[in-house]
Design an enzyme around this catalytic site. Structure first.
Site, PDB file in Angstrom:
ATOM      1  N   GLN A 100      31.758  55.775  37.615  1.00  0.00           N
ATOM      2  CA  GLN A 100      31.461  55.496  36.215  1.00  0.00           C
ATOM      3  C   GLN A 100      30.661  54.996  35.666  1.00  0.00           C
ATOM      4  O   GLN A 100      31.417  53.386  34.946  1.00  0.00           O
ATOM      5  CB  GLN A 100      32.702  55.669  35.687  1.00  0.00           C
ATOM      6  CG  GLN A 100      33.112  56.953  34.115  1.00  0.00           C
ATOM      7  CD  GLN A 100      33.950  56.523  33.607  1.00  0.00           C
ATOM      8  OE1 GLN A 100      35.177  55.631  33.419  1.00  0.00           O
ATOM      9  NE2 GLN A 100      34.835  57.721  32.938  1.00  0.00           N
ATOM     10  N   TYR A 187      34.830  54.073  23.797  1.00  0.00           N
ATOM     11  CA  TYR A 187      34.555  53.149  24.326  1.00  0.00           C
ATOM     12  C   TYR A 187      32.175  53.353  23.020  1.00  0.00           C
ATOM     13  O   TYR A 187      32.952  54.408  22.376  1.00  0.00           O
ATOM     14  CB  TYR A 187      34.253  52.937  25.302  1.00  0.00           C
ATOM     15  CG  TYR A 187      34.595  52.367  25.834  1.00  0.00           C
ATOM     16  CD1 TYR A 187      35.551  51.001  25.556  1.00  0.00           C
ATOM     17  CD2 TYR A 187      35.888  53.662  27.117  1.00  0.00           C
ATOM     18  CE1 TYR A 187      36.831  50.737  26.374  1.00  0.00           C
ATOM     19  CE2 TYR A 187      37.554  53.210  26.892  1.00  0.00           C
ATOM     20  CZ  TYR A 187      37.651  51.863  26.855  1.00  0.00           C
ATOM     21  OH  TYR A 187      38.666  51.108  27.393  1.00  0.00           O
ATOM     22  N   ARG A 234      31.123  62.236  30.376  1.00  0.00           N
ATOM     23  CA  ARG A 234      32.940  62.051  30.346  1.00  0.00           C
ATOM     24  C   ARG A 234      33.362  62.193  28.650  1.00  0.00           C
ATOM     25  O   ARG A 234      32.114  61.500  28.159  1.00  0.00           O
ATOM     26  CB  ARG A 234      33.815  60.918  31.274  1.00  0.00           C
ATOM     27  CG  ARG A 234      35.134  61.358  30.975  1.00  0.00           C
ATOM     28  CD  ARG A 234      35.915  60.863  31.913  1.00  0.00           C
ATOM     29  NE  ARG A 234      37.616  61.061  31.905  1.00  0.00           N
ATOM     30  CZ  ARG A 234      38.458  60.645  32.153  1.00  0.00           C
ATOM     31  NH1 ARG A 234      38.891  59.411  32.016  1.00  0.00           N
ATOM     32  NH2 ARG A 234      39.983  60.964  32.724  1.00  0.00           N
ATOM     33  N   GLY A 324      45.306  61.581  37.418  1.00  0.00           N
ATOM     34  CA  GLY A 324      44.779  59.688  37.063  1.00  0.00           C
ATOM     35  C   GLY A 324      45.958  59.793  37.979  1.00  0.00           C
ATOM     36  O   GLY A 324      45.916  58.964  38.702  1.00  0.00           O
TER      37      GLY A 324
END
Length: 373
Positions: A100, A187, A234, A324
């Protein structure tokens, strides 16, 4: 009953043996000044190689992109060499692994960069209460408020596109099967998307298409560099992490993005529900709308267990299911899900602490003994 979750699926021309994805999770184990993944990171991911796909942790694409202490990067030779050991061990264990690619934007602190430069964002609008971990001269990270960001110039935005391209090429050189561009969780790309944070007057602000322009230009450039079949994105619709506000019209905003990503022929769209709520609502309209706009592989993440995963897959709501925190304490999560064994709890105090404890020392289940009992 759970045949769909453990059936095969083709992603970017690579056949996955099951539909269980290890979601990207920061573990903050890079301890040297080079910010390269240590040897135990290779062990950590190899222990979890039975996942259909591993998406390795958010990895800064440049020194400017960093937002917390001890996150390994993908912009230097030493970092590429460290990650090469990770991918080698994962592949040796029969796994498949993406990296990622991450830029935190305004979520950060000047001490995280050698030049003490402040975080950057679409504008100078900062965070009010968020805190980030820094070392501050000590052995253990301490949480401090984010520094006020500096707004990026138009040319600087374009330079960050090239940072992602370089990082993607480095990831391929390190042996990763593909990359996922992190456009979720408040982000940098999410900040540009958000009309409450992005009040720019150039081509990267204002209209919906302008606010998505930065991400789409990055995806297009990365796809041109390494091939669209190796690229995923994502997103976190309705997410409020890092002081994001929910999109005023998520169907329009994310439908537009999904349609454009379809045209770019990327490998996957990873949809994350931070609260683990709306993604399970069979009466909701957002997920079906995304599914209609993006016909490629869709990964769903947020509050899934074995039963919910199977239901979502059978209903065609997604193609792969990401887990996760369960992967933290259960390196053999796929086997446990397959036989319905209890899941071990994770130790929250060691998730970001550093060192081997709570990282590579969680034991695997004796599957033979459990099934024979």
């Amino acid at each position: 009953m759970f045949k769909k979750l453990f059936s095969r699926h083709s992603l970017g021309g690579k056949l996955l043996p099951n539909r269980v994805v290890m979601a990207p999770m920061n573990r903050n184990r890079a301890t040297d000044w080079q910010l390269a993944p240590p040897a135990m990171t290779a062990r950590y991911y190899a222990q979890r190689a039975s996942a259909g796909l591993i998406i390795a942790e958010g990895t800064p694409v440049s020194p400017q992109a960093r937002g917390c202490a001890r996150t390994p990067g993908i912009y230097s030779g030493a970092q590429v060499a460290g990650w090469r050991k990770v991918t080698k061990d994962v592949h040796h264990a029969g796994g498949r692994i993406y990296l990622q690619l991450w830029h935190v934007g305004r979520v950060g602190h000047s001490s995280l960069r050698a030049d003490r430069s402040p975080p950057v964002g679409p504008t100078g609008i900062g965070l009010h209460s968020d805190r980030v971990p820094i070392l501050n001269g000590g052995a253990e990270p301490v949480m401090v408020p984010c520094d006020a960001p500096r707004g990026l110039t138009t040319e600087e935005v374009r330079l960050i596109v090239t940072d992602f391209v370089r990082a993607a090429r480095n990831a391929v050189a390190a042996g990763f099967d593909g990359v996922e561009i992190h456009a979720a969780n408040g982000y940098l790309f999410d900040q540009f998307r958000c009309p409450y944070v992005n009040d720019r007057a150039d081509e990267y602000g204002g209209s919906l298409s302008n606010r998505w322009r930065f991400l789409l230009e990055t995806v297009q450039a990365v796809a041109a560099a390494i091939g669209s079949a190796r690229v995923g994105v994502r997103i976190s619709p309705l997410g409020t992490a890092h002081e994001m506000q929910p999109d005023p019209d998520p169907l329009v905003s994310y439908g537009y993005l999904a349609t454009r990503l379809k045209l770019l022929r990327i490998a996957h769209l990873h949809v994350y529900d931070q609260e683990g709520s709306w993604i399970h609502d069979r009466q909701g309209d957002l997920l079906p709308h995304l599914r209609a706009c993006f016909p490629g592989t869709m990964i769903l993440c947020g509050g899934f267990d074995r039963e919910r995963a199977e239901v979502a897959l059978r209903a065609g709501r997604g193609d792969l299911i990401a887990f996760g925190k369960h992967f933290i304490a259960n390196p053999d999560l796929v086997d446990r899900l397959r036989i319905g064994a209890p899941l071990a709890p994770w130790n929250s105090t060691t998730i970001y602490k550093g060192g081997a404890k709570g990282y590579v020392d969680y034991p695997a289940l004796d599957v033979a003994a459990v099934t024979a009992a």
